[in-house]
Design a protein around this motif. Sequence first.
Motif, mmCIF file in Angstrom:
data_model
loop_
_atom_site.group_PDB
_atom_site.id
_atom_site.type_symbol
_atom_site.label_atom_id
_atom_site.label_comp_id
_atom_site.label_asym_id
_atom_site.label_seq_id
_atom_site.Cartn_x
_atom_site.Cartn_y
_atom_site.Cartn_z
ATOM 1 N N THR A 78 50.012 38.161 50.554
ATOM 2 C CA THR A 78 48.746 37.770 50.107
ATOM 3 C C THR A 78 48.650 36.523 49.180
ATOM 4 O O THR A 78 49.631 36.003 48.571
ATOM 5 N N VAL A 79 47.570 35.998 49.107
ATOM 6 C CA VAL A 79 47.325 34.857 48.262
ATOM 7 C C VAL A 79 46.709 35.022 47.107
ATOM 8 O O VAL A 79 46.044 36.201 46.881
ATOM 9 N N PRO A 80 46.759 34.365 46.091
ATOM 10 C CA PRO A 80 46.163 34.582 44.846
ATOM 11 C C PRO A 80 44.566 34.537 44.876
ATOM 12 O O PRO A 80 44.308 33.737 45.740
ATOM 13 N N PRO A 81 43.869 35.548 44.545
ATOM 14 C CA PRO A 81 42.317 35.594 44.854
ATOM 15 C C PRO A 81 41.591 34.190 44.477
ATOM 16 O O PRO A 81 42.239 33.635 43.219
ATOM 17 N N THR A 82 40.701 33.950 45.319
ATOM 18 C CA THR A 82 39.911 32.715 44.766
ATOM 19 C C THR A 82 38.644 33.231 44.408
ATOM 20 O O THR A 82 37.581 32.479 44.042
ATOM 21 N N ARG A 83 38.204 34.538 43.865
ATOM 22 C CA ARG A 83 37.174 35.074 43.324
ATOM 23 C C ARG A 83 37.400 35.814 41.987
ATOM 24 O O ARG A 83 38.574 36.569 42.169
ATOM 25 N N MET A 84 36.765 35.785 41.016
ATOM 26 C CA MET A 84 36.823 36.517 39.707
ATOM 27 C C MET A 84 35.593 37.340 39.695
ATOM 28 O O MET A 84 34.340 36.999 40.040
ATOM 29 N N LEU A 85 35.668 38.574 39.201
ATOM 30 C CA LEU A 85 34.642 39.475 39.151
ATOM 31 C C LEU A 85 34.851 40.350 37.707
ATOM 32 O O LEU A 85 36.063 40.841 37.653
ATOM 33 N N ALA A 86 33.913 40.405 36.716
ATOM 34 C CA ALA A 86 34.111 40.913 35.450
ATOM 35 C C ALA A 86 33.088 41.918 35.224
ATOM 36 O O ALA A 86 31.802 41.332 34.785
ATOM 37 N N ALA A 87 32.750 43.220 35.387
ATOM 38 C CA ALA A 87 31.602 43.985 35.094
ATOM 39 C C ALA A 87 31.326 44.612 33.428
ATOM 40 O O ALA A 87 32.826 44.798 33.020
ATOM 41 N N LEU A 88 30.375 44.595 33.036
ATOM 42 C CA LEU A 88 30.124 45.102 31.719
ATOM 43 C C LEU A 88 29.726 46.588 31.590
ATOM 44 O O LEU A 88 30.200 47.343 30.884
#
Length: 320
Positions: A78-88
Amino acid sequence: MAPFRKRGRNSRARRAWIVVGLVAFVLFDIALVYFALAGPAPTESAAKSHPLVEPLETQPPAVEPVETQPPVVEPVETVPPTRMLAALDGSTAWRAGTGPCPAAQASPELTTDSGATWSGSNASINTGASSILSINAINAKQASMVTLAAEGCAPQLVGTFVAGAEWADFPDRLSGNWYVDPADRATVHSPAGTFAAPCSLVIALAPRGDADGGVLCADGAFARTSNGGEAWGKVASLPGAVNLSATSDGYILAAADQKDCAGVQVLSTPEALDGAITPTGCRDAAFKPGEVALSSADGVVWLWAGNALSKSNDGGASWQ
């Protein structure tokens, strides 16, 4: 004298018939001998015209057994993710795309209505931020990101106190954060220092505090630490794993190409260094490599895969 002459004629006639009979017998006998010698016996003729052929005992051709080997299954890289997600929580979250430094800009988005709408911001202004490595949602107004600086592509920390309206660089705070520098994915940086990762290619990092954290490697290896990366616990193997996030009691992982799941398989594991990984749900979604991000907060799992943004209140068993 007359009777004497009569007997003489009869005698001569009888001798004549006898001679004729003998001649006929001899001729008939000669004919039999001729035909017997001229034509071969039927059995001999049949034997010569139709020679006896002994049946040949035939055997089926010998078939050498073919030794078959099971197909070689290559590990899913797999490749490093190209998306970030941070929920509060269940309604507020940050998300962003990322790319190579220095071409990429840091442009995170914020939602406060469960993803119905997103407001974008430009964190590159006044900070020179380029590639985003991680996002930390602190509260509804405050967030920080580890990025690469466009000049030199070295890690830096930028933050906002006004929901993204403005961003600033905080170089003195970088050391207190977890991150993996894309220039050296065999090393993990934590508040405790810089340590070797349990593999040569880390693609995702999930901190749970200053000392606890987990890493996901390109070959699906997953490992946890309780001392900031100085030592790692048992390495679990999950081929096809594409991303990782922390939860209140452990970690969740996203995996592709899993049995009985056509989209993203969600799995969970406790904080324990040797905890088992358990599938908890599947989200049917189409995506390309690197296009899967997930985060968990207040018991809600956020999943961003392809064009779909989904949430689950039961660990991925159902989605909305």
